[in-house]
Write a protein that holds these residues in place. Structure first.
Motif, PDB file in Angstrom:
ATOM      1  N   MET A 151       0.853  -1.075  -0.060  1.00 29.82           N
ATOM      2  CA  MET A 151      -0.085   0.152  -0.079  1.00 29.82           C
ATOM      3  C   MET A 151       0.917   1.221   0.081  1.00 29.82           C
ATOM      4  N   THR A 152       0.556   1.998  -0.823  1.00 25.59           N
ATOM      5  CA  THR A 152       1.281   3.455  -0.895  1.00 25.59           C
ATOM      6  C   THR A 152       0.425   4.728  -0.787  1.00 25.59           C
ATOM      7  N   VAL A 153       0.699   5.456  -0.052  1.00 24.94           N
ATOM      8  CA  VAL A 153       0.296   6.718   0.207  1.00 24.94           C
ATOM      9  C   VAL A 153       1.076   7.973  -0.072  1.00 24.94           C
ATOM     10  N   LEU A 154       0.457   8.616  -0.849  1.00 24.43           N
ATOM     11  CA  LEU A 154       1.381   9.953  -1.427  1.00 24.43           C
ATOM     12  C   LEU A 154       0.719  11.076  -1.136  1.00 24.43           C
ATOM     13  N   ILE A 155       1.205  12.066  -0.299  1.00 26.31           N
ATOM     14  CA  ILE A 155       0.704  13.474  -0.219  1.00 26.31           C
ATOM     15  C   ILE A 155       1.525  14.381  -0.957  1.00 26.31           C
ATOM     16  N   GLY A 156       0.989  15.057  -1.950  1.00 30.16           N
ATOM     17  CA  GLY A 156       1.661  15.985  -2.789  1.00 30.16           C
ATOM     18  C   GLY A 156       0.858  17.151  -3.388  1.00 30.16           C
ATOM     19  N   GLU A 157       1.550  17.999  -4.028  1.00 33.05           N
ATOM     20  CA  GLU A 157       1.014  19.004  -4.860  1.00 33.05           C
ATOM     21  C   GLU A 157       1.638  19.035  -6.379  1.00 33.05           C
ATOM     22  N   LYS A 213       5.235  15.892  -0.558  1.00 28.28           N
ATOM     23  CA  LYS A 213       5.147  16.390   1.010  1.00 28.28           C
ATOM     24  C   LYS A 213       5.638  15.042   1.867  1.00 28.28           C
ATOM     25  N   GLY A 214       4.749  13.950   1.465  1.00 26.48           N
ATOM     26  CA  GLY A 214       4.773  12.828   2.388  1.00 26.48           C
ATOM     27  C   GLY A 214       4.645  11.649   1.742  1.00 26.48           C
ATOM     28  N   LEU A 232      -0.414   5.393   5.753  1.00 20.51           N
ATOM     29  CA  LEU A 232      -1.231   6.679   5.721  1.00 20.51           C
ATOM     30  C   LEU A 232      -0.597   7.636   7.028  1.00 20.51           C
ATOM     31  N   SER A 233      -0.348   6.910   7.982  1.00 23.17           N
ATOM     32  CA  SER A 233       0.485   7.610   9.152  1.00 23.17           C
ATOM     33  C   SER A 233       1.955   8.015   8.925  1.00 23.17           C
ATOM     34  N   ASN A 234       2.654   7.248   8.056  1.00 22.20           N
ATOM     35  CA  ASN A 234       3.899   7.816   7.767  1.00 22.20           C
ATOM     36  C   ASN A 234       3.796   8.859   6.874  1.00 22.20           C
ATOM     37  N   ALA A 235       2.966   8.820   5.818  1.00 22.13           N
ATOM     38  CA  ALA A 235       2.834  10.053   4.958  1.00 22.13           C
ATOM     39  C   ALA A 235       2.437  11.183   5.695  1.00 22.13           C
ATOM     40  N   ALA A 285       4.445  14.675   5.863  1.00 23.62           N
ATOM     41  CA  ALA A 285       3.986  16.057   5.573  1.00 23.62           C
ATOM     42  C   ALA A 285       3.514  16.867   6.596  1.00 23.62           C
ATOM     43  N   LYS A 286       3.063  16.387   7.621  1.00 23.72           N
ATOM     44  CA  LYS A 286       2.887  17.077   8.943  1.00 23.72           C
ATOM     45  C   LYS A 286       1.448  17.709   8.601  1.00 23.72           C
ATOM     46  N   VAL A 287       0.462  16.843   8.228  1.00 19.24           N
ATOM     47  CA  VAL A 287      -0.849  17.185   7.746  1.00 19.24           C
ATOM     48  C   VAL A 287      -1.882  15.972   8.301  1.00 19.24           C
TER      49      VAL A 287
END
Length: 373
Positions: free
Chosen positions: A16-22, A32-33, A61-64, A68-70
């Motif tokens: 499972m991969t979670v990306l947080i980005g813009e 970001k994460g 999810l928690s690691n991302a 990202a600090k969000v």
């Protein structure tokens, strides 16, 4: 006011991969994460250990979020082809006189193409027109603001299984996420990895992953056919374990060393380190195992192509992506020999992220950023 970053969950067959980005500049991303969590995966549309999904998703999810600090409130879930369906239909509308084609006219075509049968067990997540035909016989990829007394189109409708949606809605709600959107990973790859020319020319994307492979036909505006089968790069490693009596982690190291052009004469053995010992494996034996697995992938790929019959994809450019085969030296050449057609390795064009195994997660992120806008 700057927009918040987008969060996506890419459901792979090994992690499972979670990306947080813009969005960055010139088609790049600002990540970001990122969080990843390995799990047992799925096959034939079923998860091997569904009870572990929450833990795997929660860890990624928690690691991302920590990076990202969000706190993620909305997430876009990239759905594998094994839980998706593509239904293509030709539909037509005629008008009392020549009219200017507007968005509402195209939406009406989508309504006509909706499958009542599929909506009993699936949810529509994406629709597009592969091509349009006007009353003068012209076949086009875009017809907005043109005039015609009729409008015919080949419509592609992408559905995701309700069982998959229900399962992930429940898990994500337990993890504190109330808003969930679903994206077809295959459709996301079409729009992120291929430019307009490549889509209009016609393409087939062969995405070989860890345990599964997807086959996506592409024409003009979208997906012209979608197939999948449960065979991937991990099956090669599994074959090594069985043939040479080695651990799976050692088999993965061996797979990374494979060079299919070697015949075992000049170089007789592959050599891998396993703890304090060294393992030697005959080049000819290992390479033959890889070829036999690729032969199986080719056979199942050809069977998947039968679903696309009538879509005029016989001469379409074939692309290979995903981490299952793309990194095996010589695999592309052997595939080309087996299929009798040119193959191009497909990967993101994003600097520092241009790796085939990142095709799915970055495509989902790109797609989510676009539909969020």
């Amino acid at each position: 006011m700057p927009k918040k970053p987008v969060a996506v969950l890419d459901v792979g067959s090994s992690k499972m991969t979670v990306l947080i980005g813009e969005e960055g500049v010139n088609g790049t991303f600002i990540i970001k994460g990122k969080g990843e969590s390995e799990y047992s995966g799925f096959s034939d549309g079923e998860f091997f250990e569904p009870e572990t999904l929450k833990m795997a998703i929660g860890l990624a999810l928690s690691n991302a979020e920590e990076q990202a600090k969000v706190h993620v409130e909305t997430i876009y879930v990239g759905t594998p082809a094994e839980f998706s369906y593509c239904d293509c239909k030709e539909v037509e509308e005629t008008y009392d006189k020549r009219i200017k084609i507007l968005g509402d006219n195209i939406s009406s075509l989508y309504s006509k193409a909706l499958s009542k049968e599929l909506t009993k067990s699936c949810t529509l997540v994406c629709c597009s027109c592969l091509w349009f035909k006007l009353d003068d016989g012209r076949k086009l990829y875009s017809v907005l603001n043109m005039k015609s007394a009729s409008l015919r189109a080949k419509v592609s409708m992408i559905y995701i299984e309700n069982g998959f949606i229900s399962k992930f809605n429940s898990i994500l709600k337990e993890l504190g996420i109330e808003s969930v959107e679903y994206v077809s990973s295959a459709v996301a790859e079409i729009h992120f990895l291929l430019n307009n020319f490549a889509r209009q020319r016609g393409a087939i994307i062969l995405d070989v992953g860890h345990l599964t492979t997807s086959v996506c036909g592409v024409i003009g505006g979208g997906c012209a056919g979608l197939g999948s089968f449960s065979l991937g790069g991990a099956h090669i490693s599994g074959d090594f374990c069985q043939a040479f009596g080695m651990k799976f982690s050692d088999a993965q190291k061996l797979k990374d060393q494979i060079i299919l052009s070697l015949d075992g004469k000049r170089v007789q053995n592959y050599e891998i380190e396993s703890g304090d010992t060294s393992i030697k494996v005959p080049v000819s034996s290992a390479n033959q195992i890889v070829r036999e697995r690729i032969d199986m992938i080719v056979s199942l790929f050809k069977r998947s192509l039968q679903k696309f019959s009538g879509q005029n994809l016989e001469n379409a450019q074939l692309y290979l992506t995903g981490g299952g085969l793309s990194y095996i030296t010589g695999s592309k050449d052997y595939l080309e020999k087996c299929l009798g057609r040119e193959i191009v390795i497909l990967s993101p064009s994003t600097p520092a992220l241009d790796k085939p195994h990142l095709s799915s997660c970055l495509s989902v992120l790109s797609y989510a950023l676009k539909i969020r806008s």
